[in-house]
Scaffold this motif. Structure first.
Motif, PDB file in Angstrom:
ATOM      1  N   CYS A 242     -10.050  -0.404   0.651  1.00 11.74           N
ATOM      2  CA  CYS A 242     -10.118   0.751   1.772  1.00 11.74           C
ATOM      3  C   CYS A 242      -9.432   1.572   0.711  1.00 11.74           C
ATOM      4  O   CYS A 242      -9.652   2.656   1.005  1.00 11.74           O
ATOM      5  CB  CYS A 242      -8.891  -0.391   2.526  1.00 11.74           C
TER       6      CYS A 242
ATOM      7  N   PHE B 194       0.993  -1.161  -0.180  1.00 14.10           N
ATOM      8  CA  PHE B 194       0.325   0.180   0.447  1.00 14.10           C
ATOM      9  C   PHE B 194       1.195   1.226  -0.391  1.00 14.10           C
ATOM     10  O   PHE B 194       1.492   1.354   0.339  1.00 14.10           O
ATOM     11  CB  PHE B 194      -0.782   0.276   1.279  1.00 14.10           C
TER      12      PHE B 194
ATOM     13  N   GLY C 164      -8.871  -3.750  -2.123  1.00 15.10           N
ATOM     14  CA  GLY C 164      -8.944  -2.936  -2.396  1.00 15.10           C
ATOM     15  C   GLY C 164      -9.946  -2.115  -2.105  1.00 15.10           C
ATOM     16  O   GLY C 164      -9.629  -1.032  -2.367  1.00 15.10           O
TER      17      GLY C 164
HETATM   18  S1  SF4 Z   1     -10.011  -3.682   2.266  1.00 13.21           S
HETATM   19 FE1  SF4 Z   1      -8.544  -4.870   4.073  1.00 13.21          FE
HETATM   20  S2  SF4 Z   1      -8.487  -6.569   3.278  1.00 13.21           S
HETATM   21 FE2  SF4 Z   1      -9.134  -5.692   2.028  1.00 13.21          FE
HETATM   22  S3  SF4 Z   1      -7.608  -4.592   0.916  1.00 13.21           S
HETATM   23 FE3  SF4 Z   1      -7.518  -3.588   1.875  1.00 13.21          FE
HETATM   24  S4  SF4 Z   1      -6.733  -3.539   4.104  1.00 13.21           S
HETATM   25 FE4  SF4 Z   1      -6.467  -5.358   2.701  1.00 13.21          FE
END
Ligand code: SF4
Ligand code: SF4
Length: 157
Positions: free
Chosen positions: A85, A33, A83
């Motif tokens: 988030c 990220f 993805g």
């Molecule tokens: S929402 Fe959570 S599981 Fe999905 S990519 Fe983001 S950190 Fe990872």
């Protein structure tokens, strides 16, 4: 024998990884990220939208009715790289990265702390941010079962 000869003279569809690498999709959801502290408001929408609850964020107020992010961490060892988030962030402060080589010997080492999230070496993916696509190399595609060799050469020059 006819089949053997057909395969003998066709173009390569493999590359000598890791010496040579293909370009991934511009919108890859890589195993990392990228977080921009200057855009993040500490709203924690990303953490609330994560189905696995693996984003830890702590904030404080600075007396100006605004949040200051004291810490943000991702437990990427439990992440499914959906993805959500990134899509949920209302301030474009969060991006998927393009790296897919994050294997470690210990789960503890899979925690991405603030420093890791802000590492200038991180390569941003255009997933959820199509406006970034023009800055990212084109994907090395398998075209009709054959890799476009020009693209491979371009990438490895
Ligand atoms: S929402 Fe959570 S599981 Fe999905 S990519 Fe983001 S950190 Fe990872
Ligand atoms: S949703 Fe975006 S702005 Fe809100 S805390 Fe997460 S990264 Fe920061």
């Amino acid at each position: 024998m006819a089949l053997t000869f057909r395969h003998l003279f066709r173009s390569f569809i493999t590359t000598q990884y890791p010496e040579k690498r293909l370009s991934t999709s511009r919108r890859i959801r890589g195993q990392q990220f990228v977080w921009r502290s200057d855009l993040c408001t500490g709203c924690a929408t990303c953490a609330k939208s994560c189905p696995h609850g693996i984003i830890q964020i702590t904030t404080s107020t600075n007396g100006d009715n605004r949040y200051v992010v004291d810490n943000i961490e991702f437990d990427t060892g439990r992440c499914m790289f959906c993805g959500l988030c990134v899509e949920a962030c209302p301030y474009n402060a969060l991006y998927m990265g393009r790296s897919y080589e994050q294997a470690r010997y210990s789960r503890k080492l899979l925690w991405a702390d603030m420093e890791t999230l802000m590492d200038p070496a991180n390569q941003v993916s255009a997933y959820g941010h199509p406006e970034l696509e023009w800055r990212i190399p084109r994907q090395s595609l398998l075209v009709y079962g054959q890799i476009s060799q020009e693209m491979v050469d371009e990438e490895n020059d």
